[in-house]
Design a protein around this motif. Structure first.
Motif, PDB file in Angstrom:
ATOM      1  N   PHE A 182       3.696  10.066   3.278  1.00  0.00           N
ATOM      2  CA  PHE A 182       2.857  10.230   4.471  1.00  0.00           C
ATOM      3  C   PHE A 182       2.762  11.728   4.798  1.00  0.00           C
ATOM      4  N   GLU A 203       8.198   9.808   1.713  1.00  0.00           N
ATOM      5  CA  GLU A 203       7.685   8.438   1.640  1.00  0.00           C
ATOM      6  C   GLU A 203       6.181   8.394   1.361  1.00  0.00           C
ATOM      7  N   TRP A 229      -0.802   8.799   1.791  1.00  0.00           N
ATOM      8  CA  TRP A 229      -1.687   8.639   2.945  1.00  0.00           C
ATOM      9  C   TRP A 229      -1.740   9.937   3.748  1.00  0.00           C
ATOM     10  N   GLY A 267       0.815  -1.231   0.000  1.00  0.00           N
ATOM     11  CA  GLY A 267       0.000   0.000   0.000  1.00  0.00           C
ATOM     12  C   GLY A 267       0.835   1.261   0.000  1.00  0.00           C
ATOM     13  N   ARG A 268       2.063   1.170  -0.499  1.00  0.00           N
ATOM     14  CA  ARG A 268       2.952   2.318  -0.430  1.00  0.00           C
ATOM     15  C   ARG A 268       3.130   3.028  -1.781  1.00  0.00           C
ATOM     16  N   ASP A 285      -6.536   9.171   6.845  1.00  0.00           N
ATOM     17  CA  ASP A 285      -6.288   7.727   6.815  1.00  0.00           C
ATOM     18  C   ASP A 285      -5.760   7.178   8.138  1.00  0.00           C
ATOM     19  N   MET A 286      -4.809   7.889   8.714  1.00  0.00           N
ATOM     20  CA  MET A 286      -4.114   7.357   9.898  1.00  0.00           C
ATOM     21  C   MET A 286      -3.996   8.422  10.977  1.00  0.00           C
ATOM     22  N   LEU A 298      -2.373  11.867   7.248  1.00  0.00           N
ATOM     23  CA  LEU A 298      -2.233  11.584   8.678  1.00  0.00           C
ATOM     24  C   LEU A 298      -2.723  12.771   9.507  1.00  0.00           C
TER      25      LEU A 298
END
Lengths: 210, 210
Positions: A110, A108, A85, A80-81, A148-149, A87
């Motif tokens: 994020f 990366e 995403w 999933g990278r 997402d996170m 955060l």
């Protein structure tokens, strides 16, 4: 998607390591690698490596080994990278401020979209372009943007951030507070880490070997 | 001391978690806890908890459960955390600077005694009271003071710090660089961690569950 959930945690841990090692190899302009050599660099034997990579569906070519670039891409996609995403941060603390300033995480894929606090003196600050909102406002933020996170870095009240994040539908939590959290809800995943936990594994090793 | 080395890595991981949970309970002034309740807070079942704690030799009292204070002390002692440990840092980077400023690590008994660099512009700096030496000088430092653990935070040349640390007799390494390292030498222990590795476990989970 039961297939993914059935992947053992230890296998996932190793796949993440393989990805990092492949990334380092690519930066060194290494184009292909034998499974023996790759396994050695990852701290496993080559049977283990091949078994783990069979989950990803990339088995290399006999006698030629793995293409670093294509194996890395397949692993990234599997993990999933290949996507970005969003955060949010819960609690402004030294590690929280560090993460908001981290260029590595952005590189990366994020991205911190917002930070949350309960302490009035922190609310309204802007840290490296990220606004610190009152935790009460989380609902407005999750309606406005895809989150997402959640990363919990509160030192004194991490449980309040965890509860509120889960109430608002977050399903993936990185908990960096001193208190580890667990859930038996299979739809939620919590990762716990502190530097002191990592160093404790070393202190146990040194104590035992001296 | 074979007994310690035979402890499975996953058991060690759980013992470290139990210690953190007990620490949080103690801070909340909770004096005793049943094994069921403790197990739940640690994300395991109580049979697993009791089995893991049998390594530590503390089995609680039937019907009364565990004394938080005494179990925490026994676990701390078992894990080598009742003593203080001297650390050196390899490579000044954002995460390295963060760790040199960390009050949490000092509070937990982990002290940075010196930092090392190969880049001339970093050598000679003093960061939160810790001097940055030329990596060439490591031998002088290890002769003058007891060094227990090396923390590698170099972004561009982590392997040079690893090699030099091991050459000078360090046996416990926390590697926070982007490249994971392994050794098949049973007398050396290397822990690898990056925030991006932890977040990748979450990205895999979210990708699989969406």
């Amino acid at each position: 998607m039961a297939k993914f959930k059935e992947l053992p945690e230890n296998t996932l841990h190793r796949l993440v390591i393989y990805l990092n090692v492949l990334d380092a190899l690519e930066k060194k302009k290494i184009e292909s690698i034998s499974s023996d050599d790759l396994a050695k660099r990852c701290g496993v034997n080559s049977a283990q490596l091949r078994k783990d990579l069979s989950f990803v569906g990339n088995l290399g070519t006999k006698g030629v080994g793995y293409s670093v670039k294509s194996l890395k891409y397949n692993l990234k996609k599997f993990l999933g990278r290949t996507q970005e995403w969003n955060l949010i941060l819960g609690g402004i603390s030294p590690v929280g401020e560090f993460l908001l300033h981290s260029k590595d995480l952005q590189r990366e894929g994020f991205y911190f979209m917002a930070a949350f606090e309960t302490r009035p003196e922190e609310i309204g600050k802007i840290i490296n372009g990220v606004s610190v909102y009152n935790l009460d406002q989380l609902g407005y933020v999750t309606k406005a943007i895809k989150v997402d996170m959640g990363v919990i870095t509160s030192e004194d009240k991490p449980e309040i951030f965890l509860e509120t994040f889960l109430q608002h539908g977050l399903k993936a939590i990185l908990n960096l507070s001193p208190t580890p959290f667990y859930t038996d809800n299979p739809d939620i995943k919590i990762e716990n880490f502190t530097f002191s936990m990592a160093l404790t594994k070393l202190s146990f090793f040194l104590k035992g070997s001296s």
